[in-house]
Design a protein around this motif. Structure first.
Motif, PDB file in Angstrom:
ATOM      1  N   UNK A 114       0.831  -1.208   0.000  1.00 56.37           N
ATOM      2  CA  UNK A 114       0.000   0.000   0.000  1.00 56.37           C
ATOM      3  C   UNK A 114       0.865   1.257   0.000  1.00 56.37           C
ATOM      4  N   UNK A 115       1.906   1.263   0.792  1.00 53.36           N
ATOM      5  CA  UNK A 115       2.795   2.424   0.846  1.00 53.36           C
ATOM      6  C   UNK A 115       3.506   2.643  -0.492  1.00 53.36           C
ATOM      7  N   UNK A 116       3.984   1.570  -1.093  1.00 48.05           N
ATOM      8  CA  UNK A 116       4.677   1.689  -2.374  1.00 48.05           C
ATOM      9  C   UNK A 116       3.753   2.198  -3.481  1.00 48.05           C
ATOM     10  N   UNK A 117       2.483   1.767  -3.425  1.00 47.56           N
ATOM     11  CA  UNK A 117       1.522   2.189  -4.441  1.00 47.56           C
ATOM     12  C   UNK A 117       0.804   3.485  -4.068  1.00 47.56           C
ATOM     13  N   UNK A 118       1.091   3.973  -2.868  1.00 46.91           N
ATOM     14  CA  UNK A 118       0.475   5.204  -2.361  1.00 46.91           C
ATOM     15  C   UNK A 118      -1.041   5.115  -2.305  1.00 46.91           C
ATOM     16  N   UNK A 119      -1.519   3.989  -1.772  1.00 43.48           N
ATOM     17  CA  UNK A 119      -2.949   3.782  -1.538  1.00 43.48           C
ATOM     18  C   UNK A 119      -3.123   3.274  -0.110  1.00 43.48           C
ATOM     19  N   UNK A 120      -4.362   3.186   0.329  1.00 41.69           N
ATOM     20  CA  UNK A 120      -4.599   2.649   1.667  1.00 41.69           C
ATOM     21  C   UNK A 120      -4.579   1.128   1.610  1.00 41.69           C
ATOM     22  N   UNK A 121      -4.326   0.532   2.765  1.00 39.98           N
ATOM     23  CA  UNK A 121      -4.316  -0.923   2.877  1.00 39.98           C
ATOM     24  C   UNK A 121      -5.655  -1.503   2.432  1.00 39.98           C
ATOM     25  N   UNK A 122      -6.714  -0.813   2.819  1.00 41.38           N
ATOM     26  CA  UNK A 122      -8.051  -1.271   2.452  1.00 41.38           C
ATOM     27  C   UNK A 122      -8.288  -1.280   0.956  1.00 41.38           C
ATOM     28  N   UNK A 123      -7.660  -0.356   0.244  1.00 41.14           N
ATOM     29  CA  UNK A 123      -7.832  -0.277  -1.206  1.00 41.14           C
ATOM     30  C   UNK A 123      -7.317  -1.512  -1.932  1.00 41.14           C
ATOM     31  N   UNK A 124      -6.322  -2.174  -1.368  1.00 39.50           N
ATOM     32  CA  UNK A 124      -5.753  -3.314  -2.094  1.00 39.50           C
ATOM     33  C   UNK A 124      -6.177  -4.663  -1.523  1.00 39.50           C
ATOM     34  N   UNK A 125      -6.939  -4.654  -0.440  1.00 39.25           N
ATOM     35  CA  UNK A 125      -7.360  -5.908   0.179  1.00 39.25           C
ATOM     36  C   UNK A 125      -8.082  -6.813  -0.814  1.00 39.25           C
ATOM     37  N   UNK A 126      -9.088  -6.269  -1.495  1.00 38.88           N
ATOM     38  CA  UNK A 126      -9.859  -7.080  -2.444  1.00 38.88           C
ATOM     39  C   UNK A 126      -9.011  -7.493  -3.644  1.00 38.88           C
TER      40      UNK A 126
END
Length: 140
Positions: free
Chosen positions: A57-69
């Motif tokens: 998430x940090x590397x992609x600059x998104x929240x953890x929740x954004x990549x969960x699915x």
């Protein structure tokens, strides 16, 4: 154009170019059955070998929740696997994920090369330098 409106104009152009590039990238990646976000995750995992969801998430600059699915789908498609190490889940590429990353990269690179072809080599280098300057920690 007045200096007052320059920032708005730059933002509008950057947004338009980004969308155009993202749409074209998605069309290319869809041929391999992967989304832009999935490809970004594949390349980060290929580069780093093992990452946590938070690190991705940090590397992609998104929240953890954004990549969960997205990660759940990728795991179901056997592109990644998660390994529990005490309280931390480490995510790695499967062989299938590595092959997809390696086969998609040159195709996407060809698209990116053609996307930026209207610019000379010098202009591309200038663009990279200017965007890198704007992408520093101080401008977040």
């Amino acid at each position: 154009m007045t200096k007052k409106l320059m920032g708005v104009r730059i933002q509008s152009l950057l947004s338009s170019i980004h969308k155009k590039n993202l749409d074209g990238s998605q069309r290319i990646l869809a041929l391999g059955g992967v989304t832009n976000t999935q490809f970004d995750i594949l390349t980060q995992l290929y580069e780093h070998e093992s990452l946590t969801q938070t690190e991705i998430a940090e590397l992609l600059r998104v929240t953890k929740g954004n990549i969960t699915q997205v990660l759940k789908i990728m795991e179901r498609e056997e592109l990644i696997e998660r390994r529990q190490d005490w309280k931390t889940k480490h995510i790695t590429l499967t062989e299938k994920g590595k092959l997809l990353c390696l086969s998609s990269t040159p195709i996407l690179q060809n698209y990116q090369d053609s996307f930026y072809q209207p610019l000379t080599d010098d202009e591309q280098e200038q663009l990279v330098a200017l965007l890198a300057k704007l992408n520093t920690e101080e401008t977040k």
